[in-house]
Design a protein around this motif. Structure first.
Motif, PDB file in Angstrom:
ATOM      1  N   ALA A  37       4.505  -9.903   0.254  1.00  0.00           N
ATOM      2  CA  ALA A  37       4.038  -9.057  -0.853  1.00  0.00           C
ATOM      3  C   ALA A  37       3.496  -7.721  -0.379  1.00  0.00           C
ATOM      4  O   ALA A  37       3.448  -6.755  -1.155  1.00  0.00           O
ATOM      5  CB  ALA A  37       2.971  -9.797  -1.658  1.00  0.00           C
ATOM      6  N   THR A  38       3.094  -7.629   0.891  1.00  0.00           N
ATOM      7  CA  THR A  38       2.544  -6.369   1.389  1.00  0.00           C
ATOM      8  C   THR A  38       3.596  -5.265   1.462  1.00  0.00           C
ATOM      9  O   THR A  38       3.247  -4.107   1.717  1.00  0.00           O
ATOM     10  CB  THR A  38       1.906  -6.556   2.779  1.00  0.00           C
ATOM     11  OG1 THR A  38       2.871  -7.120   3.678  1.00  0.00           O
ATOM     12  CG2 THR A  38       0.683  -7.459   2.697  1.00  0.00           C
ATOM     13  N   ARG A  39       4.854  -5.602   1.219  1.00  0.00           N
ATOM     14  CA  ARG A  39       5.880  -4.556   1.111  1.00  0.00           C
ATOM     15  C   ARG A  39       5.623  -3.676  -0.099  1.00  0.00           C
ATOM     16  O   ARG A  39       5.979  -2.498  -0.108  1.00  0.00           O
ATOM     17  CB  ARG A  39       7.270  -5.184   0.997  1.00  0.00           C
ATOM     18  CG  ARG A  39       7.772  -5.834   2.270  1.00  0.00           C
ATOM     19  CD  ARG A  39       9.125  -6.490   2.051  1.00  0.00           C
ATOM     20  NE  ARG A  39      10.101  -5.563   1.493  1.00  0.00           N
ATOM     21  CZ  ARG A  39      11.289  -5.921   1.002  1.00  0.00           C
ATOM     22  NH1 ARG A  39      11.642  -7.203   1.030  1.00  0.00           N
ATOM     23  NH2 ARG A  39      12.122  -5.036   0.536  1.00  0.00           N
ATOM     24  N   SER A  40       5.002  -4.238  -1.151  1.00  0.00           N
ATOM     25  CA  SER A  40       4.773  -3.470  -2.371  1.00  0.00           C
ATOM     26  C   SER A  40       3.309  -3.393  -2.779  1.00  0.00           C
ATOM     27  O   SER A  40       2.960  -2.614  -3.660  1.00  0.00           O
ATOM     28  CB  SER A  40       5.582  -4.092  -3.525  1.00  0.00           C
ATOM     29  OG  SER A  40       5.271  -5.468  -3.679  1.00  0.00           O
ATOM     30  N   ILE A  41       2.446  -4.198  -2.156  1.00  0.00           N
ATOM     31  CA  ILE A  41       1.020  -4.203  -2.493  1.00  0.00           C
ATOM     32  C   ILE A  41       0.239  -3.908  -1.218  1.00  0.00           C
ATOM     33  O   ILE A  41       0.469  -4.532  -0.184  1.00  0.00           O
ATOM     34  CB  ILE A  41       0.569  -5.566  -3.061  1.00  0.00           C
ATOM     35  CG1 ILE A  41       1.439  -5.968  -4.248  1.00  0.00           C
ATOM     36  CG2 ILE A  41      -0.899  -5.522  -3.463  1.00  0.00           C
ATOM     37  CD1 ILE A  41       1.161  -7.388  -4.751  1.00  0.00           C
ATOM     38  N   ALA A  42      -0.681  -2.972  -1.275  1.00  0.00           N
ATOM     39  CA  ALA A  42      -1.495  -2.646  -0.102  1.00  0.00           C
ATOM     40  C   ALA A  42      -2.275  -3.878   0.337  1.00  0.00           C
ATOM     41  O   ALA A  42      -2.851  -4.583  -0.503  1.00  0.00           O
ATOM     42  CB  ALA A  42      -2.459  -1.507  -0.427  1.00  0.00           C
ATOM     43  N   PRO A  43      -2.304  -4.176   1.632  1.00  0.00           N
ATOM     44  CA  PRO A  43      -2.973  -5.396   2.107  1.00  0.00           C
ATOM     45  C   PRO A  43      -4.422  -5.512   1.664  1.00  0.00           C
ATOM     46  O   PRO A  43      -4.886  -6.597   1.312  1.00  0.00           O
ATOM     47  CB  PRO A  43      -2.863  -5.291   3.629  1.00  0.00           C
ATOM     48  CG  PRO A  43      -1.685  -4.421   3.868  1.00  0.00           C
ATOM     49  CD  PRO A  43      -1.663  -3.435   2.747  1.00  0.00           C
ATOM     50  N   GLN A  44      -5.163  -4.387   1.670  1.00  0.00           N
ATOM     51  CA  GLN A  44      -6.570  -4.472   1.316  1.00  0.00           C
ATOM     52  C   GLN A  44      -6.750  -4.809  -0.159  1.00  0.00           C
ATOM     53  O   GLN A  44      -7.676  -5.560  -0.528  1.00  0.00           O
ATOM     54  CB  GLN A  44      -7.318  -3.178   1.676  1.00  0.00           C
ATOM     55  CG  GLN A  44      -7.013  -1.978   0.794  1.00  0.00           C
ATOM     56  CD  GLN A  44      -5.809  -1.202   1.274  1.00  0.00           C
ATOM     57  OE1 GLN A  44      -4.974  -1.738   2.009  1.00  0.00           O
ATOM     58  NE2 GLN A  44      -5.708   0.051   0.880  1.00  0.00           N
ATOM     59  N   ARG A  45      -5.866  -4.323  -1.003  1.00  0.00           N
ATOM     60  CA  ARG A  45      -5.960  -4.664  -2.433  1.00  0.00           C
ATOM     61  C   ARG A  45      -5.647  -6.139  -2.633  1.00  0.00           C
ATOM     62  O   ARG A  45      -6.305  -6.826  -3.421  1.00  0.00           O
ATOM     63  CB  ARG A  45      -5.005  -3.798  -3.241  1.00  0.00           C
ATOM     64  CG  ARG A  45      -5.339  -2.308  -3.207  1.00  0.00           C
ATOM     65  CD  ARG A  45      -4.533  -1.524  -4.237  1.00  0.00           C
ATOM     66  NE  ARG A  45      -4.789  -0.098  -4.104  1.00  0.00           N
ATOM     67  CZ  ARG A  45      -4.001   0.760  -3.468  1.00  0.00           C
ATOM     68  NH1 ARG A  45      -2.894   0.306  -2.881  1.00  0.00           N
ATOM     69  NH2 ARG A  45      -4.299   2.025  -3.397  1.00  0.00           N
TER      70      ARG A  45
END
Length: 380
Positions: A255-263
């Motif tokens: 999912a970090t391909r489209s969502i920033a890891p910290q979020r």
């Protein structure tokens, strides 16, 4: 900075993941055979459980330094040295020598374990395309739970023969991977600074430290959750809960391909805390609540491992970030059981309160550290 390859080297990724499973075996083989070890070493008494945690000492003290070692010598050299040393130490342990020597071997084996968990993900990240990197690092984030489950099966069949099986598998995978390991990955930027200066160099860099800080709050909770939740759900859930969390870990990496890891991590901490409160308040729905709760908390390591190469595209810096993850992960793992045992003195309410406090702390820590990450670094 090293450019991502045009094509993912899936055979290499698979073998590196296999080494990760064997790194999990460093802990699993002692934890799963404590009963047999108690019979072999009746003189050990209350010291025996430290046979498991001895392997954490290297990571606590030298986790960050391991990243520097990779940067100095390259991930290939460090990984192969860890395999050779690990096979020798594992075979010596399999002989079940005198207790003092056995504990010394466990302590030394921690260095081989540490080298693998720093060098292997660095090589994995450098061996895949940018498109696949998040999913590959999410896969890496599952190594401990999957490895523990696999060695549980081996132990049920082989008993303390598990030690020989582990050493043999490590030798076999090491022999298979040696010819295809790329040279020079992770090497660069090493200095002659001392131990303290090396830590300062890592922990004053938001990009290098952020993944470790994210992972730390997960490590403070995860082992205790999968250890103590079955008391409130039924013992039959014990082998299943880690697998649920692993689904969240792998999904988060992709999912970090489209969502920033910290979020992703902040939302995961918030969801996990809220679900823990519901777990306390709705006893009739605890199993239904536990599944999404562990999925949420399981997403945090996937986001952390994916953020290491995202924030640190140069493999040398990725190695430093992975070293920090290893160090803070070992600190969290060492603290979690004592913390939760104390909280459970107040029953499930005490455990729920601790989970909420740690989750809020995790949310705050992640928000603060990522606020210091430059937009260019975050974009990778």
């Amino acid at each position: 900075m090293t450019q991502a390859p045009d094509k993912t080297n899936w055979p290499l990724v698979a073998l590196l993941y296999a080494l990760g499973l064997l790194a999990a075996g460093h802990f699993a083989k002692a934890a799963l055979t404590l009963g047999a070890l108690a019979e072999r070493y009746p003189e050990a008494g209350g010291v025996l459980p430290f046979a498991v945690s001895m392997t954490s000492v290297a990571g606590i003290v030298f986790g960050a330094t391991a990243g520097i070692v990779v940067a100095r010598f390259g991930a290939r050299r460090v990984l192969l040295a860890a395999v050779v040393v690990g096979v020798a130490l594992g075979a010596a342990e399999a002989l079940l020598p005198a207790f003092g020597l056995f504990m010394a071997l466990r302590l030394a084996e921690g260095f081989a374990h540490l080298a693998i968990v720093v060098a292997a993900p660095t090589l994995m990240a450098a061996s895949c395309t940018a498109e696949h990197r998040g999913a590959v690092m999410g896969l890496w984030g599952t190594f401990f739970g999957v490895g523990f489950a696999l060695f549980s099966l081996v132990e049920s069949l082989a008993g303390t023969g598990l030690y020989w099986v582990h050493a043999a598998l490590l030798a076999a995978v090491g022999a298979a991977i040696a010819p295809i390991l790329p040279r020079g990955v992770g090497r660069g930027g090493a200095t002659a600074e001392g131990w303290l200066a090396r830590h300062v160099a890592i922990y004053t860099s938001a990009c290098r430290f952020a993944p470790a800080l994210m992972f730390f709050w997960h490590a403070l909770m995860f082992m205790s959750l999968i250890t103590f939740l079955p008391e409130f759900l039924g013992g039959w859930t014990a082998p299943l809960l880690p697998l649920v969390a692993l689904v969240g870990t792998f999904w988060a990496g992709a999912a970090t391909r489209s969502i920033a890891p910290q979020r992703l991590a902040v939302v995961a901490f918030a969801a996990g805390a809220a679900l823990m409160v519901l777990f306390l308040l709705l006893p009739g729905l605890r199993l239904a609540i536990a599944v999404p709760m562990l999925l949420a908390f399981g997403a945090v390591p996937g986001a952390a491992f994916a953020s290491a190469p995202l924030l640190n595209p140069d493999p040398a810096d990725t190695a430093r970030a992975n070293g920090a993850i290893a160090q803070f992960g070992n600190i969290g793992t060492a603290l979690t059981i004592p913390l939760f045992t104390l909280a459970l003195g107040e029953g499930l309410g005490g455990m729920a309160a601790l989970v909420v406090v740690l989750s809020l702390a995790g949310m705050a820590a992640v928000s603060v550290i990522f606020a210091r990450v430059s937009p260019s670094a975050e974009a990778g």
